[in-house]
Design a protein around this motif. Structure first.
Motif, short mmCIF file in Angstrom:
data_model
loop_
_atom_site.label_atom_id
_atom_site.label_comp_id
_atom_site.label_asym_id
_atom_site.label_seq_id
_atom_site.Cartn_x
_atom_site.Cartn_y
_atom_site.Cartn_z
N SER A 59 -32.87 -8.46 -21.72
CA SER A 59 -33.84 -8.97 -21.34
C SER A 59 -33.81 -9.80 -19.63
O SER A 59 -33.07 -9.13 -19.23
CB SER A 59 -33.89 -10.56 -22.10
N PHE A 93 -45.76 -9.46 -30.91
CA PHE A 93 -45.29 -10.37 -30.50
C PHE A 93 -45.48 -11.33 -30.24
O PHE A 93 -45.28 -12.74 -29.66
CB PHE A 93 -44.39 -9.93 -28.90
N LEU A 129 -39.96 -8.69 -22.09
CA LEU A 129 -40.01 -7.78 -22.30
C LEU A 129 -42.05 -8.55 -21.10
O LEU A 129 -42.51 -9.19 -21.28
CB LEU A 129 -40.70 -7.20 -23.80
N SER A 186 -33.23 -7.54 -24.89
CA SER A 186 -34.02 -7.62 -25.22
C SER A 186 -34.69 -6.76 -26.54
O SER A 186 -33.63 -6.40 -26.97
CB SER A 186 -35.20 -5.82 -23.97
N HIS A 220 -48.70 -4.62 -26.10
CA HIS A 220 -49.90 -6.49 -26.22
C HIS A 220 -50.81 -6.62 -25.59
O HIS A 220 -52.22 -6.99 -25.66
CB HIS A 220 -48.29 -7.66 -25.79
N ASP A 276 -44.05 -13.39 -24.40
CA ASP A 276 -43.32 -12.21 -23.79
C ASP A 276 -41.80 -12.54 -23.03
O ASP A 276 -41.00 -11.61 -22.78
CB ASP A 276 -44.17 -11.13 -23.67
N ALA A 333 -43.45 -5.12 -24.23
CA ALA A 333 -43.39 -6.17 -25.38
C ALA A 333 -44.90 -5.56 -26.50
O ALA A 333 -46.85 -5.37 -26.07
CB ALA A 333 -44.40 -7.57 -25.10
#
Length: 610
Positions: A393, A274, A252, A553, A226, A247, A270
């Protein structure tokens, strides 16, 4: 002649008697055929939704939900709790989700399953759109911006112009760059939602997705980390922060990890796709997008789901702790009748308990612990454990504060973001980072603040406020010793991982960051009641693996077809539904998953019938 006619009629009558007899007996057989027994382990969102879908699809199913908590706490993590503080009154706090996305997905459940065409409103569920969707506050300088303002809403034209002017102050042509980023992420959303989440092929969505992904030398390529795509769009750290805080919700971080394959997108980083979460919350014109508040809090959501299930004749047994799941049925204990233990046989079992916990604790429970004997002396052998093979997560430390004044400087949804030590602020998602912060005088962190009263005055007494602060943190570290202890002892031992000293330190950092807004400089003096949740709290209340309220996650290694399936191998009479299975975490995704799993359940039940 009469005699011949009489005997002819008599002959026909005698010939038809066997047919009528067979027809009547067949009808009796149909009516007396026992209903197929379906047991659902857990009354969370997934359990309630799939129960309603199955019950509304057939009158020949006997559906029972087994929920470990008492009535009033159905819905799992989707719920609220109240605290009464004298002399002020009652404050309502959210323990799970606090913002509502994809409103149509909620309404679809009621449209599909309600008797007599009843709507969500008929079950007491009403929504109000949050405009603006968010306030983003930059902790170092107290600068802030309101984002998520719909285009077709004349009453907020001034706010929209102010937002765009602010973006342009962050960097040259900031608003124009934001528009371009929203176009790309909206294309991600329009293609990703039907094709990869709902599992409905939508060919019409692919051309725009491909165009946005490839244009300008593929600067928005969705499989990149990302952070690389954010660097392609923006220069300002503030613009990048605004485009990436979602995120946090999938556990992430946006930053490329050069030590890992593909920059870490398989595991903890991420992927750029996303960005669709930013579009889902902040896009100004996409009809799927927007942030809503359920009036009455998320407890109103769970209660509406509960009423829907009950209207479809689903039985909900509260205070029922399932201790073991087998191919033949489930063993359970009833906390209202501690001297009673029982076994419920089932044609099909649907497990809504968190998958990593269920596979390790319910499915692998040592027969020596229970067998067919669930007498009271065996209660202490109930365990809490989870699978270590998954990636989780983040955990959260949640501060639920009842405040004796109004906090008008806060929006309904607020994120406090770091722009100085940016990368460090995301390290809370990795092991040992919180301990590192606890030993430092100041720690960089991003966090979320929910102020329910702005949209729903029933959340707090007059001239007061109820706020929740969510600070991402590490999850529980599995302890093999705890895995062998009774659950009550294990939970007590896990509390040691989040010491009072650590909580106190995190609170001090949060209060310092909040003081970036002038009206919050002396906030601590106005806190009249406090509840603190940690990953241990979520483990104790909801049996979630590693104590994370956000489930597994969503790196590519646990996304879509690589996420655990709802159909475990070699278990013909078992299905999973919930946040840790496909399609993923969040109430809308769990509702979509319940719809998909309901279809699989119907197929399995037909096969069982032969």
């Amino acid at each position: 002649m009469v005699t011949r006619r009489f005997f002819t009629i008599l002959a026909w009558f005698l010939m038809c008697v066997p047919f009528w007899s067979y027809s009547l007996s067949s009808g009796a057989m149909i009516k007396s055929t026992p209903k197929q027994k379906v047991v659902i382990v857990g009354g969370g969102v997934g359990g309630l939704a799939i129960a309603s879908r199955l019950a509304s699809s057939s009158s020949m199913l006997d559906l029972t939900i087994l929920e470990k908590n008492c009535k009033g706490f159905v819905g799992g993590r989707c719920g609220s709790f109240n605290v009464n503080v004298e002399p002020y009154g009652t404050f309502r706090h959210e323990r799970g989700p606090s913002l509502l996305l994809l409103k149509d997905v909620y309404e679809e459940l009621f449209a599909d399953c309600s008797p007599n065409g009843m709507t969500a409103g008929d079950f007491g569920l009403f929504f109000r759109q949050c405009v603006p969707a968010y306030q983003v506050v930059f902790s170092e300088d107290g600068d802030s911006i309101l984002v998520g303002i719909p285009d077709k809403m004349d009453s907020v034209d001034d706010l929209r112009m102010e937002m765009r002017a602010k973006m342009n102050s962050f960097e040259e042509s900031g608003a124009e760059k934001w528009d371009a980023y929203m176009r790309a992420t909206s294309a991600y959303l329009d293609c990703g939602l039907p094709n990869f989440i709902e599992e409905k092929l939508d060919l019409a969505s692919f051309p725009n997705f491909i165009y946005e992904a490839l244009k300008d030398k593929a600067k928005a390529w969705p499989l990149l980390p990302h952070s690389k795509v954010l660097d392609n769009f923006f220069v300002s750290t503030k613009m990048k922060a605004m485009a990436s805080f979602q995120d946090l919700y999938v556990g992430l971080e946006p930053y490329e990890n050069k030590q890992e394959f593909a920059g870490g997108v398989i595991t903890t980083t991420a992927p750029a796709v996303f960005g669709l979460l930013a579009a889902l919350e902040l896009h100004p014109s996409n009809p799927k997008c927007g942030v809503y508040a359920p009036i009455g809090g998320f407890q109103a959501v769970s209660e509406a789901f509960e009423k829907l299930a009950e209207s479809n004749d689903v039985t909900i047994k509260y205070n029922s702790t399932v201790t073991q799941v087998t191919e033949e049925g489930v063993y359970l204990l009833d906390s209202n009748e501690p001297d009673q233990s029982s076994f419920i046989a089932a044609d099909l079992i649907i497990v809504n308990a968190d998958l990593p916990y269920a596979t390790k604790t319910l499915m692998e429970n040592d027969p020596k612990h229970f067998g067919n004997d669930l007498s009271p002396e065996h209660i202490e052998k109930i365990r809490f454990d989870w699978e270590e093979k998954f990636l989780y997560s983040s955990g959260v430390i949640a501060f639920h504060w009842s405040i004796n004044k109004t906090l008008d400087c806060l929006n309904t949804h607020n994120v406090f973001m770091e722009t100085k030590n940016v990368r460090e602020s995301w390290e809370t998602l990795r092991r040992a980072s919180m301990k590192k912060k606890a030993s430092s005088s100041d720690g960089a962190m991003n966090f979320y603040v929910h102020r329910a009263t702005k949209m729903d005055e029933s959340a707090s007494p007059e001239n007061c406020d109820a706020i929740m602060v969510l600070v991402p943190c590490e999850t529980l570290l599995r302890d093999k010793v705890c895995a062998k202890l009774p659950k009550t002892e294990a939970i007590a031992k896990y509390h040691e991982q989040f010491s009072d000293e650590m909580i106190k330190h995190v609170k001090s950092i949060v209060l310092k960051r909040l003081s970036a807004l002038d009206d919050l400089k002396n906030l601590e003096a106005h806190i009249v009641h406090e509840v603190v949740d940690t990953p241990v709290t979520y483990s104790d209340l909801y049996n979630v693996g590693a104590g994370t309220p956000f489930a597994l996650s969503h790196g590519f290694g646990q996304l879509s077809i690589t996420r655990p399936s709802s159909e475990p191998p070699n278990k013909e009479k078992l299905l999973y539904v919930g946040a840790s299975t496909r399609p993923g975490n969040g109430v809308p995704l769990v509702l979509m998953g319940a719809k998909l799993v309901a279809n699989k359940a119907i197929s399995k039940l037909k096969n069982i019938m032969g």
